[in-house]
Each structure stands twice: as structure tokens, then as C-alpha cells.
Design an enzyme around this catalytic site. Structure first.
Site, PDB file in Angstrom:
ATOM      1  N   CYS A  17     -33.533 -10.095  54.312  1.00 52.19           N
ATOM      2  CA  CYS A  17     -34.047 -10.084  53.367  1.00 52.19           C
ATOM      3  C   CYS A  17     -35.761 -10.285  53.474  1.00 52.19           C
ATOM      4  O   CYS A  17     -35.876 -10.197  54.198  1.00 52.19           O
ATOM      5  CB  CYS A  17     -33.566 -11.794  52.896  1.00 52.19           C
ATOM      6  N   CYS A  20     -37.592 -12.747  54.804  1.00 54.62           N
ATOM      7  CA  CYS A  20     -38.028 -12.945  56.584  1.00 54.62           C
ATOM      8  C   CYS A  20     -39.186 -12.072  56.337  1.00 54.62           C
ATOM      9  O   CYS A  20     -40.577 -12.039  56.980  1.00 54.62           O
ATOM     10  CB  CYS A  20     -37.316 -11.938  56.521  1.00 54.62           C
ATOM     11  N   CYS A 371     -35.230 -22.358  46.799  1.00 57.48           N
ATOM     12  CA  CYS A 371     -35.259 -21.582  47.210  1.00 57.48           C
ATOM     13  C   CYS A 371     -35.578 -20.593  46.494  1.00 57.48           C
ATOM     14  O   CYS A 371     -33.903 -19.967  46.223  1.00 57.48           O
ATOM     15  CB  CYS A 371     -34.279 -21.988  48.625  1.00 57.48           C
ATOM     16  N   CYS A 373     -34.685 -17.479  47.189  1.00 57.72           N
ATOM     17  CA  CYS A 373     -34.385 -16.024  48.152  1.00 57.72           C
ATOM     18  C   CYS A 373     -33.533 -15.263  47.598  1.00 57.72           C
ATOM     19  O   CYS A 373     -33.904 -13.809  47.416  1.00 57.72           O
ATOM     20  CB  CYS A 373     -33.202 -16.497  49.555  1.00 57.72           C
ATOM     21  N   ASP A 415     -43.395  22.608  33.341  1.00 60.26           N
ATOM     22  CA  ASP A 415     -43.491  23.893  33.690  1.00 60.26           C
ATOM     23  C   ASP A 415     -42.802  24.816  33.511  1.00 60.26           C
ATOM     24  O   ASP A 415     -41.600  24.857  33.057  1.00 60.26           O
ATOM     25  CB  ASP A 415     -44.479  24.127  35.105  1.00 60.26           C
ATOM     26  N   ASP A 608     -43.542  23.055  39.909  1.00 60.51           N
ATOM     27  CA  ASP A 608     -43.943  24.280  41.204  1.00 60.51           C
ATOM     28  C   ASP A 608     -44.082  23.008  42.312  1.00 60.51           C
ATOM     29  O   ASP A 608     -43.789  23.606  43.208  1.00 60.51           O
ATOM     30  CB  ASP A 608     -43.426  25.582  41.008  1.00 60.51           C
ATOM     31  N   ASP A 694     -28.052 -20.449  46.518  1.00 59.23           N
ATOM     32  CA  ASP A 694     -28.930 -20.280  47.036  1.00 59.23           C
ATOM     33  C   ASP A 694     -28.330 -18.899  48.043  1.00 59.23           C
ATOM     34  O   ASP A 694     -28.869 -17.953  47.913  1.00 59.23           O
ATOM     35  CB  ASP A 694     -29.659 -20.836  47.519  1.00 59.23           C
TER      36      ASP A 694
END
Length: 714
Positions: A17, A20, A371, A373, A415, A608, A694
Site C-alpha cells: 500500500c 509502505c 489511520c 491507509c 494538428d 504527430d 481501516d
């Protein structure tokens, strides 16, 4: 000591997650001698520049947080290291195991067995005999989670979910709620396991791209023999045999054979495309009909599929504006929620008359709700899925910021040549001045255009070749963008330019009016100030251009064309396609038009990728189309590989689907926490529902994001 300019790269296992990523980044930032830290959750990659620090110090710091870092070498700028054979688990030994046999899963099964056994025994035994079993389950979980919480606190992240969960579990055990403490740690372990599974599924979307490449290739030797070698060993210049039904193992050019290629795995184009000698082909395509001999033009690490994978991995590491806002918000959310928890514990007994046990219990539950998370993962999970889904359909976007912007654009400027048109103009008329011949006019124009990659130059050279003309030598080539190109031929300056900057008169002026009224592009060839004649071209609109533009209008986006071509040609094509046109624009004029559009909101520019680089860069988001594989992958913020105007509308739809998913995720994450915060303070729910607010929300938003992997354009 490593040079400052040299980056090292590691594969990091165990990240599931965004928290981390934040924890790992924060910990390494506090390590002396480490800089330029980049952590990619989806690619499981860590790159960092080391000066005084050693690789071993980095790996020890990573290990202290519960992750495993495996060095992959030097992260060269032009050849990043990629390993797409890995799996997504904490322990390298887990790589060959199914998800239910990994370390996180085993901890979950153990805790489940302990809590389940304690509950069953509590039905027949007195509480004093079963209570220790709940304490044991809590203690077993607190060993790995507590170790990680301490490491995170030491690295500068004291408000991690591990810290909050351990505090709540220990507090619950102290006040005699060991049963709930055990359920809290069990649900936390279950949530971590499910997050790991979900993250693995998200990474599988990227790994599926790597599976487009065959493992082996049939290389032809100089003697004509055929040898089977790993596709990764192919070198530029090798000759490869591709049999019917095989996937192409390389980017290259067909030297012998004609066949229909299924390019849908790479570009999303559903109709097989006929290819023959001289045509460019892409790795990962499927040869449908006859054997082909292909000359390799890109090394394995730089072919289309490898570059798409690299692009998607890098894109998943970039952060959209919404994600940056959520991260800033979450940095205030957790400390704020902890203050609320402290107020509940200390203030409720005084202000509301709660007993200390009740206030402590409810305060601990608020801690678990604190938390962020689920909130933090809500955006990157959706962005990663959206980017992967687009890449599998030939829609490449270089990061969450570009993906978010595309869907919010109020206007998209196109374009003309090679974007709204096929980009393959052909010469339709040669009008020489009096006393000149068609052959002389074409030969001089061809001499000036030798070596140019411009579509009109290619059309002139193709016409000269078809007529068998021998081109005179030219030197001193120069160009004024949007106006003319010139060279010295037989001692005289010959120029080819726009009629707007090379006035003509008499019969040539009449011919110019007639040709432009017919919707043709006209160039004037001059020798000094004297016109030698006119060359007219026709470039047909793409077959799907009208449909693609109509789809954009239906999505509420205004399409318009910005072209350097003459007003009458632009108006003729604009009328046939049903869009507004701004014509006779020099490169600086296009920049002014883009700036005026940006003043009204986000604007995208589609070109392009070669001649429109300034406008692509000036727009809120630049989209490359029709410029060839190399250019499409390396320029602009996004690329449509299948060279269809409908692909631009698909990009808008993908962006909006992704942002809708983000909003759903944020609503789930915030909504669940808000509901449980109210019910906790009201005494309706307790500790284990709080942890579900959570981990449950984290799993829900991740699974919701994975729905985007199945996205298909309507």
C-alpha cells in the site's frame, strides 16, 4: 564510495500500500549519504543515489521495516533494469508459493486458529481458562507488528497503523478486553493479507504486458541456418524468422514476405493489418498468415513492449494533483484523529460523565480509525489500474497528472497532417511557370527536399522516383519553420514554401485559387524571387476522424484544428469533419492559440510528435499520434499507438472512468471512517469494527480500483 551521479536499484518485496512507500521513503531520507530516493509500489522498485552510504546500509534499513531489498545493479538512465518474473510477497522464498501459503497468510491462519479455538472453548470452559488464549493470540501478533512499529517510529513515522494498532491492542488487554484485542489483531493481519493479494493482482496487470513477448526467437545466421535463441539476446541487425501464429520477438523491418499482423495486443487495433517488405513492425504483434523475415531495429531492452512496460511502471510512480492533495490531507488527519482520541480519553469523564474504562476503550477505538491507509491508497490504486488498462489498449499516459488532466480538458486541438489526415499526402498537380516543364519543376523541388522527413517532402520524392527523374545535387540546406526550405542547386538558391510567404501572380495565382478551393495543399517553388511553379498535394482525412471528433463533442469536449495550411484547404477539411479551424498558423501562432485556450481551462493538443513539439509542450497535456512508434513513445504526455482519432476520445473516457473510481474510493475511505467514528463515540461499535474501518476500507478501495483493469472503450 559510489559516484553521486550513479543510481542503484533494488527490488523491494512486501510493499502492498502507499503507506509502505511513505514509510520506506521517510526511513531512507534519514539515512546519511542517501539521496534521490524513488520508491515504486507497482513495480516493487527502489532507486537511490549513494554518496557516503553503502548498499548494505540501505538494505539493512529496508529490512528493519519488514521488507526485503534485493540489489539489481546500476539504474542507467537509458536502460533501466526490469525484472518482470517476480511475485509479490514479503519473503523471497514466498515467490513460488500461492498467496495462501505466504508468510502473511500463515500468520493470519495461526491467529485465526488461536482466536477460533479460544472462542469455542469459551462456550464450555470458564473465562479464567480461555482468557489466556486470547492474550496469547494478541501477543503472537504483537511480535512482528510491534517490531515494525518500533522501526517506523525510529525512522520518523510514529503515527503508523502498526503503532496505532499495537497501542489499541495493548490498551484493550490492560482494561480486560483481551477478546476484542485478539479480534483486532486478527482482522489487521487478515487485512494485510488481503491488501497483499490485491496489490499482487494490480501488479499482474503490468506483468501481463511482459507476457506479450515470446521467450525465444528464430535467428537466421549468415549461412542461412536457423537457430533458436532467447529473445532477450537479439541484437540490432539480426535477421529473424517469424512463422505464422508466432508473436514477433522484436521491433524491426520486414525484409521478405507479406502477411497480416494482429497488432491488438500492443496497439488495441482490432483489425489485422497487412504488412510487407519495408514496413515497420512491432514486438508482441501476432503473425496471422505467412512466414516473415524481419531485420531487428531495436535491442530487446528498447523494443515497443519493453518501453511500454517501462513507461507504465514510471507512470504509476508519478503522483496526480488529487493524490498529492490526499497525501497532504492525510498528514494532518492522523495527528488530528489522535488528538481527538486523547480528548475522548481525558475529557469525556469530566465533560460527559463517562467512567475511565469506557473513555479509554472508546479512545482506543478512535485511534484505530485514525489511520489513513485506505485514504492514501485510494488514488494511486485507481491510477495504476487506469494506466495499465490504457496501456493494454494502445493508450499510453505518462503519469497520473496527465491522466487526470485529459478528462478535464474543455478543448482538444488537433494538428492536421498525420493527425486528422492519413499523413501520406500525394502529389496531384504540377503547374510550372511559363517556360518551365513539369520535370524541371519536380526535379528542382526533389533536390531541395532530399533527406527531409516532412510528409510533403516524401510526397515530392515519391513522385520524382515514380517518374524516374534524376535529382540534381544540392547543398547549403536550411529551413524557416512554417515558411520555407531552401538549398543551392546548380549555383542558384531554390526554395519551396507556403504561398502565404511566396506571392504569385498571373496564371499561377489563378491556378493557386483553383487548387486551394478544391481543398488541396499547395507549395510554391522559387528560384531566387522568381516562381518556378506550383505543386499541389492531397492528404485524405482518416477514416475514423469524423466519428472520433463527434464522440469528443458528445463527451462535452470542443475539438478544433490548428494548421499551418492555407485557409481554404483547412476550411474544406474542417467542413467535412465538422470542427472549427484556425489555419495559416506558424509555430508561434499555434502557441498563442494554445495559450488563449488554456486561459479558459485545461486544453489538450494532439499532434504527430515531430513538427508540433512546441505546441504539445505548451498545452496542459500533449498527445502524440501518427508520428511513429519511437516518437509516440518518447514525446508528449500521452500517446495513441493505434493512430486513430477515436483513440483520443478513448483517452478522455479512460481518464473520466479513472477519476470516477478515485472519487468512489475517497468516498468509501472517508465515509466508513466517519460512520465508525460516530458509532464508536456513541458506544454502538467497539474495537474490532474500528479496525475494519481501516483494513476493510483499504481492501474495498483496492478491489474497486482493480475493476478498472477490465475497462474497455464503449
Amino acid at each position: 564510495m559510489l559516484p553521486m551521479s550513479e543510481k542503484l536499484i533494488w527490488r523491494v518485496e512486501g510493499m502492498d500500500c502507499a503507506s509502505c512507500v511513505a514509510s520506506l521513503t521517510g526511513a531512507l531520507q534519514k539515512l546519511p549519504g542517501v539521496s534521490d530516493i524513488e520508491v515504486n509500489l507497482m513495480a516493487e522498485r527502489l532507486t537511490a543515489s549513494l554518496s557516503t552510504a553503502t548498499p548494505a546500509e540501505v538494505e539493512r534499513r529496508v529490512a528493519s521495516l519488514g521488507f526485503k531489498a534485493t540489489p539489481l545493479g546500476v539504474a542507467a538512465v537509458d536502460a533501466p533494469v526490469h525484472d518482470h518474473s517476480h511475485h509479490d510477497h514479503d519473503d523471497p522464498a514466498d515467490a513460488a508459493k500461492p498467496w495462501w501459503a505466504t508468510g502473511k497468510a500463515k500468520l493470519t491462519w495461526l491467529l485465526g486458529g488461536l482466536v477460533g479455538s479460544a472462542y469455542l472453548l469459551s462456550l464450555v470452559l470458564p473465562e479464567r481458562l480461555t482468557y489466556p488464549l486470547f492474550l496469547l493470540a494478541t501477543a503472537v501478533a504483537l511480535v512482528p507488528f510491534g517490531r515494525r512499529a518500533i522501526a517506523l517510529a525510529r525512522s520518523g513515522n510514529p503515527f503508523s497503523i502498526e503503532t496505532l494498532m499495537c497501542t489499541a491492542a495493548i490498551g484493550a488487554a490492560i482494561i480486560g478486553a483481551a477478546e476484542e484485542a485478539a479480534v483486532v489483531v486478527l482482522l489487521f493481519a487478515l487485512g494485510e493479507m488481503l491488501e497483499n493479494v490485491a496489490a499482487g493482482r494490480a501488479r499482474a496487470g503490468i506483468r501481463a504486458l511482459a507476457d506479450l513477448m515470446p521467450r525465444t526467437a528464430l535467428r537466421m545466421t549468415a549461412a542461412g541456418a536457423i537457430e533458436e535463441i532467447p529473445a532477450a539476446r537479439l541484437q540490432i541487425g539480426d535477421l529473424v524468422l517469424v512463422r505464422p501464429g508466432d508473436r514477433l520477438p522484436c521491433d524491426g523491418t520486414i525484409e521478405e514476405g507479406r502477411s497480416a499482423l494482429d497488432e491488438s495486443p500492443v496497439t488495441g487495433e482490432s483489425v489485422p493489418v497487412a504488412r510487407g517488405p519495408g514496413d515497420t513492425v512491432r514486438a508482441g504483434s501476432i503473425n496471422a498468415e505467412a512466414a516473415l523475415k524481419i531485420r531487428v531495429t531495436h535491442a530487446a531492452s528498447d523494443n515497443t513492449v519493453a518501453r511500454i512496460i517501462r513507461m507504465v511502471e514510471e507512470a504509476t510512480a508519478s503522483r496526480a494533483p488529487t493524490q498529492r492533495f490526499i497525501e497532504r490531507f492525510s498528514s494532518w488527519w492522523t495527528p488530528g484523529a489522535m488528538i481527538v482520541a486523547l480528548l475522548v480519553i481525558l475529557g469525556a469523564p469530566v465533560l460527559l460523565g463517562w467512567d475511565w474504562s469506557t473513555s479509554l476503550y472508546r479512545g482506543l477505538a478512535v485511534l484505530l480509525i485514525a489511520c489513513p491507509c485506505a485514504l492514501v491508497i485510494s488514488v494511486p490504486a485507481a491510477m495504476a489500474s487506469g494506466l495499465s488498462a490504457g496501456a493494454r489498449r494502445g493508450l499510453l499516459v505518462k503519469g497520473g497528472a496527465a491522466l487526470e488532466t485529459i478528462g478535464s480538458a474543455h478543448a482538444i486541438a488537433f494538428d492536421k497532417t498525420g493527425t486528422l489526415t492519413e499523413g501520406r499526402p500525394s502529389v496531384t498537380d504540377l503547374i510550372p511557370a511559363e517556360g518551365r516543364s513539369e520535370h524541371e519543376l519536380l526535379a528542382l523541388a526533389g533536390a531541395v527536399e532530399q533527406g527531409s522527413g516532412h510528409p510533403l517532402a516524401k510526397a515530392i520524392l515519391a513522385e520524382a522516383s515514380q517518374r524516374g527523374l534524376s535529382l540534381p545535387l544540392a547543398r547549403g540546406f536550411s529551413a524557416v519553420p512554417g515558411k520555407e526550405v531552401r538549398a543551392v542547386v546548380a549555383g542558384k538558391v531554390v526554395a519551396i514554401g507556403s504561398p502565404r510567404h511566396a506571392p504569385v501572380a498571373g496564371t499561377l495565382a489563378e491556378a493557386l485559387d483553383r487548387l486551394e478551393s478544391a481543398g488541396k495543399t499547395v507549395s510554391v517553388v522559387l528560384s531566387g524571387p522568381a516562381p518556378l511553379g506550383l505543386i499541389a498535394f492531397r492528404d485524405e482525412p482518416r477514416a475514423d476522424a469524423r466519428t472520433g471528433l463527434a464522440t469528443l463533442s458528445a463527451l462535452g469536449v470542443r475539438p478544433l484544428m490548428l494548421t499551418g495550411d492555407n485557409a481554404r484547404t483547412g476550411a474544406a477539411i474542417g467542413a467535412s469533419l465538422g470542427l472549427d479551424v484556425k489555419a495559416e498558423l506558424l509555430p508561434e501562432d499555434k502557441l498563442r492559440e494554445i495559450a488563449a485556450l488554456k486561459a479558459q481551462g485545461a486544453v489538450a493538443m494532439v499532434g504527430d510528435g515531430i513538427n508540433d513539439a512546441p505546441a504539445l509542450a505548451a498545452a496542459s497535456v500533449g498527445i502524440a499520434m501518427g508520428g511513429g512508434t519511437d516518437v509516440a513513445l518518447e514525446t508528449a504526455d500521452a500517446a495513441v499507438l493505434k493512430d486513430r482519432v477515436t483513440g483520443v476520445a478513448e483517452l478522455v473516457a479512460l481518464s473520466r472512468a479513472t477519476m470516477a473510481n478515485v472519487k468512489q474510493n475517497v468516498a468509501v475511505a472517508v465515509g466508513l471512517k466517519g460512520v465508525f467514528l460516530v458509532t464508536t463515540l456513541a458506544g454502538i461499535t467497539g474495537l474490532w469494527p474500528a479496525i475494519m474501518a481501516d483494513t476493510g476500507a483499504t481492501v474495498l478501495v483496492t478491489l474497486n480500483a482493480l475493476r478498472l483493469l477490465r475497462w474497455k472503450p464503449s
